[in-house]
Enzyme design. Sequence first.
Site, PDB file in Angstrom:
ATOM      1  N   LYS A   1       0.825  -1.223   0.000  1.00  0.00           N
ATOM      2  CA  LYS A   1       0.000   0.000   0.000  1.00  0.00           C
ATOM      3  C   LYS A   1       0.851   1.262   0.000  1.00  0.00           C
ATOM      4  O   LYS A   1       0.623   2.175  -0.789  1.00  0.00           O
ATOM      5  CB  LYS A   1      -0.905   0.020   1.240  1.00  0.00           C
TER       6      LYS A   1
ATOM      7  N   ARG B   1     -11.466   0.912   9.086  1.00  0.00           N
ATOM      8  CA  ARG B   1     -11.186  -0.485   9.398  1.00  0.00           C
ATOM      9  C   ARG B   1     -12.442  -1.238   9.797  1.00  0.00           C
ATOM     10  O   ARG B   1     -12.415  -2.457   9.938  1.00  0.00           O
ATOM     11  CB  ARG B   1     -10.186  -0.586  10.550  1.00  0.00           C
TER      12      ARG B   1
ATOM     13  N   ARG C   1      11.474  -7.948   4.645  1.00  0.00           N
ATOM     14  CA  ARG C   1      11.469  -6.572   5.122  1.00  0.00           C
ATOM     15  C   ARG C   1      11.952  -6.500   6.566  1.00  0.00           C
ATOM     16  O   ARG C   1      12.699  -5.609   6.951  1.00  0.00           O
ATOM     17  CB  ARG C   1      10.038  -6.001   5.001  1.00  0.00           C
TER      18      ARG C   1
ATOM     19  N   ARG D   1      12.023  -4.397  12.191  1.00  0.00           N
ATOM     20  CA  ARG D   1      10.702  -4.287  12.835  1.00  0.00           C
ATOM     21  C   ARG D   1      10.303  -5.636  13.408  1.00  0.00           C
ATOM     22  O   ARG D   1      10.163  -6.619  12.663  1.00  0.00           O
ATOM     23  CB  ARG D   1       9.674  -3.847  11.788  1.00  0.00           C
TER      24      ARG D   1
ATOM     25  N   ARG E   1      -1.918 -10.849  12.303  1.00  0.00           N
ATOM     26  CA  ARG E   1      -2.326  -9.590  11.656  1.00  0.00           C
ATOM     27  C   ARG E   1      -3.191  -9.873  10.438  1.00  0.00           C
ATOM     28  O   ARG E   1      -4.141  -9.143  10.158  1.00  0.00           O
ATOM     29  CB  ARG E   1      -1.086  -8.762  11.268  1.00  0.00           C
TER      30      ARG E   1
END
Length: 374
Positions: A194, A269, A308, A314, A326
């Site tokens: 995104k 959401r 990533r 992260r 998630r």
Amino acid sequence: MKIKLHDKCFTSFISAKEIDAALDKMVANIAADLGDEIPIFIGVLNGSFMVVSDFVKKYPKPCEVSFVKLASYDGVESTEDIKHLIGLNENVSGRTVVIIEDIIDTGNTLESIYDIFDNKGVKDLRIATLFHKPEAFKKDLKIDYIGIEIPNKFIVGYGLDYNGLGRNLPEVYQIKNTQRMINIVLFGKPGAGKGTQAEFLKTKYNLVHISTGDVFRFNMKNDTELGKLAKSFIHEGQLVPDSVTIDMLQAEVEKNTDANGFIFDGFPRTTAQAKALDAFLESKNMELSATVALEANDEVLIARLLERGKVSGRADDQDESKIRNRFDEYNEKTAPLIDFYTTQEKFHSVNGIGTIAAITERLSAVIDSLNVEA
Ligand code: IMP
Ligand code: MG
């Protein structure tokens, strides 16, 4: 159902059945009022050909039928558009005349008709119209019979045209206003791309990318009033209420009044948030053009995120089971939104697997297909 005539899009508005029911009522009222009087029904061409045809087929008693057309005087210079009637061959003196219109909008046409019939010695002049736009009507003239009142928006079908087209349609369609802005909600699971795609789209279409996560972080870091408010909920372990998020969005939208539109990312959401977003946009005289989901299968996304995670460090990108959680949350919360936007005919799904450029192309194809003014 959507149709396109020339450059404009129209959506279904009044069905053939509803028109038929409105005509039944008009016929019943007029027949009751006129009793045994034999009326002359006069249609005003071109638009009224269909309504007059259906109307007189339903009329239960003897009647005459004629048509007139309003024409401007040729070769006469005039500041006012003075109209005269052509086609009235009947002697209407002493008769009961019922003008049948397809639509009365501003009432200008109706006024011309009143003026013209004033000195023809008609015994009883009545006006009937299938459609009427009360918000547009500016005259102090009586309309005796109204089939259906409609809002002040352009319609086609059932005799009414847009630049010559649409008269033949058996039902009525309403114009879909072309939007001035491109407002998009971008959905996608973590890793769907995104953020990357939003960067490309915002340059290509002069859009502003509003990521609610970024907006929250910005407001809290800079201790804005809204940031403090948001923090007070977060410190209490509560979710930030939608109204606070909407207020933040509003501030972002108001900061960017010259944008061509917005890409909303991370909001809504939930269905409640989607409704709140619709209401907010409406209050700004804006609306969503489309919602686009960037789709990719979970295995591809997990591989991407783990990659990533190695680079960014992260933590939530380094643990496969956290990633799957998630995804579950996304599936659970976003599914109802897909229904919500599908009902609005705004939901699009785009294949998010491929090169970045190929995916930008696919997203651009969706945006270019929207009915947005250049
Ligand atoms: P008036 O404004 O009442 O004089 O209406 C003028 C004419 O404009 C009508 O007889 C129709 O031919 C046309 N018109 C008004 N509104 C519409 C519409 O929504 N669709 C198509 N034609 C319309
Ligand atoms: Mg007309």
